[in-house]
Design an enzyme around this catalytic site. Structure first.
Site, mmCIF file in Angstrom:
data_model
loop_
_atom_site.group_PDB
_atom_site.id
_atom_site.type_symbol
_atom_site.label_atom_id
_atom_site.label_comp_id
_atom_site.label_asym_id
_atom_site.label_seq_id
_atom_site.Cartn_x
_atom_site.Cartn_y
_atom_site.Cartn_z
ATOM 1 N N GLU A 40 125.477 47.326 -32.602
ATOM 2 C CA GLU A 40 126.300 48.529 -32.003
ATOM 3 C C GLU A 40 126.031 49.587 -31.597
ATOM 4 O O GLU A 40 125.842 50.146 -32.430
ATOM 5 C CB GLU A 40 127.452 48.362 -33.164
ATOM 6 N N ILE A 42 123.721 50.020 -29.715
ATOM 7 C CA ILE A 42 122.027 50.506 -29.157
ATOM 8 C C ILE A 42 122.090 49.620 -28.221
ATOM 9 O O ILE A 42 121.157 49.863 -27.934
ATOM 10 C CB ILE A 42 121.229 49.873 -30.926
ATOM 11 N N ASP A 43 122.577 49.339 -27.273
ATOM 12 C CA ASP A 43 122.361 48.274 -25.761
ATOM 13 C C ASP A 43 122.158 50.121 -25.415
ATOM 14 O O ASP A 43 121.067 49.489 -23.855
ATOM 15 C CB ASP A 43 123.360 47.916 -24.991
ATOM 16 N N GLY A 133 138.315 45.600 -27.648
ATOM 17 C CA GLY A 133 136.540 45.834 -27.297
ATOM 18 C C GLY A 133 136.686 43.941 -27.546
ATOM 19 O O GLY A 133 135.404 43.883 -28.000
ATOM 20 N N SER A 135 135.823 43.140 -23.715
ATOM 21 C CA SER A 135 135.187 43.186 -22.702
ATOM 22 C C SER A 135 135.955 42.281 -22.267
ATOM 23 O O SER A 135 135.903 41.844 -20.976
ATOM 24 C CB SER A 135 133.929 42.712 -23.318
ATOM 25 N N GLU A 169 130.138 49.333 -13.560
ATOM 26 C CA GLU A 169 130.941 50.314 -14.444
ATOM 27 C C GLU A 169 130.746 51.911 -14.637
ATOM 28 O O GLU A 169 131.213 52.957 -15.121
ATOM 29 C CB GLU A 169 130.863 49.502 -15.959
ATOM 30 N N ASP A 181 127.644 43.892 -22.940
ATOM 31 C CA ASP A 181 129.198 42.983 -22.459
ATOM 32 C C ASP A 181 128.804 42.026 -21.536
ATOM 33 O O ASP A 181 129.234 41.670 -21.401
ATOM 34 C CB ASP A 181 129.813 44.228 -22.042
#
Ligand code: GLA
Length: 417
Positions: A40, A42-43, A133, A135, A169, A181
């Site tokens: 989470e 870290i993308d 959450g 997506s 986005e 996502d």
């Protein structure tokens, strides 16, 4: 696998919104939402993540129009009525309604030189809770990109579709998100999770088949909105933390503080992202951080990336208990170091972690509300729901909602019987 109830509503809704006869010309589509087992925040730090697409998602009935008008109607937001726009009216960062996710994709395609030669009528309906959450936004973006690819004969490869939706986005909606996502929604495989390298976009699928363990998503029913939450701020703090790391290689006063690990200091200038740093290397440079907040943000990102690698290995070897433990650690790190949890998420995750039939539980997604994800022994699912429901109600006065998730496939055109 698909939600027949929704599919059956689309035709009549199309006829009502856009006139009788229209529904017969419409084509039908689906794009999934996503869950994330671990990895989470870290993308956008060059890490690896471990999401899967869901069988829950967003559906559309769409037909082309002879002019440049785009008309939208959502069964999830019926109060908005039919929203009219035009291909010539795409205004990045100004649009705050759900239609921005679709228009953003048209805009992002335009940035690549792909111009649509006519408008569309679209009815949308999804079974993903909004702002939870899972997506729902990426699902809608991927749906739009997939629909356009099919209707306008512009087949977009999964990767290109994901990148284009991320651009929508970031550039149009205004959330500076990572790629997880959109990639998970665009490239899911039924029954599998994916180990995604968010830099190279290389993706490896791992079967998620543990017949005795259920994947349960619990909604706090406290909505989050990444546009107004501290999401963009976290991203900024990570960029600043990376600067501290890189300066260790250049600034003598910082290098001195890490003098016990000269080989790490020598490489510091080369790190392109926080997740290029291993947890062991990070331990050697912690003393270079003056700002405790930046230190904690970096520590989360770097250790979380380490956990994803361990989790991928555990999944490959069928060690689901090990995965559960890593999920618990991930929650603690998101709560204490990254500070993106909230009271409601903590109550759900920490209560679940104490239950003997729960292997692991953590907050999922951007945070500040939304859902937790838990690994629960299937024979105790009812007990799990009962316990969590009661504890949560007692401590917050809110009802939580459960979804038993199964990993679904990617976006698809539906054949109507
Ligand atoms: C949101 C973003 C993703 C990712 C997660 C946190 O879902 O859209 O890119 O950063 O938060 O892991």
């Amino acid at each position: 696998m698909y939600n027949q109830e929704i599919i059956e509503k689309l035709g009549p809704a199309f006829a009502e919104a856009f006139g009788e006869g229209g529904a017969a010309e419409a084509a039908y589509y689906f794009a999934p939402g996503r869950a994330n087992l671990i990895g989470e925040h870290i993308d956008y730090n060059g890490g690896h993540v471990l999401p899967c697409s869901l069988t829950m998602g967003t559906y559309a009935a769409v037909r082309k129009r002879p002019d440049r008008v785009i008309r939208f109607f959502s069964l999830n937001f019926p109060g908005d009525g039919v929203v009219c726009s035009s291909l010539d009216d795409l205004r990045p960062l100004e649009d705050h309604s759900w239609t921005a996710y679709i228009k953003g994709v048209i805009w992002a395609l335009g940035n690549r030189g792909i111009e649509l030669d006519c408008g569309m009528d679209m009815v949308i309906c999804g079974d993903l809770p909004d702002g939870a959450g899972l997506s729902s936004s990426a699902s809608l973006e991927v749906l739009a990109g997939f629909v356009i690819g099919d209707l306008f004969d512009l087949p977009l490869a999964e990767r290109e579709l994901a990148v284009c939706c991320q651009e929508a986005e970031r550039g149009y909606v205004g959330v500076d998100c990572g790629i997880m996502d959109q990639f998970a929604c665009a490239a899911g495989r039924e029954g599998c999770a994916m180990v995604l390298d968010t830099v190279s976009l290389d993706c490896r699928y791992v079967p998620l088949d543990f017949p005795e363990i259920g994947l349960v998503i619990t909604n706090t029913n406290r909505k989050h909105d990444l546009r107004t939450s501290a999401y963009n701020e976290r991203r900024q703090q990570c960029a600043e933390a990376l600067e501290v790391v890189r300066r260790c290689g250049e600034a003598p006063e910082l290098a001195e503080r890490c003098a016990e690990a000269p080989e790490v200091v020598r490489r510091c200038g080369e790190f392109q992202a926080l997740c290029d740093v291993t947890p062991a290397e990070f331990a050697a440079m912690e003393s270079a951080f003056d700002d405790p907040v930046l230190l904690r943000r970096a520590r989360h990102a770097i250790r979380e990336n380490g956990r994803v690698r361990q989790a991928a290995e555990a999944l490959k070897n069928g060690q689901i208990e090990a995965l559960g433990k890593l999920m618990n650690e991930s929650h603690r790190s998101l709560k204490e170091d990254f500070e993106v949890s909230c009271r409601e998420l903590d109550i759900l995750a920490e209560t679940a972690q104490e239950l003997p039939y729960v292997l692991g539980s953590r907050m999922m997604g951007g945070g500040f509300g939304g859902c937790t994800i838990s690994l629960v022994r299937k024979d105790a699912l009812d007990e799990f729901k009962k316990t969590l429901r009661e504890v949560y109600r007692e401590q917050t006065g809110i009802e939580c909602t459960f979804y038993e998730a199964s990993p679904g496939g990617g976006p698809a055109k539906l054949t109507m019987r």
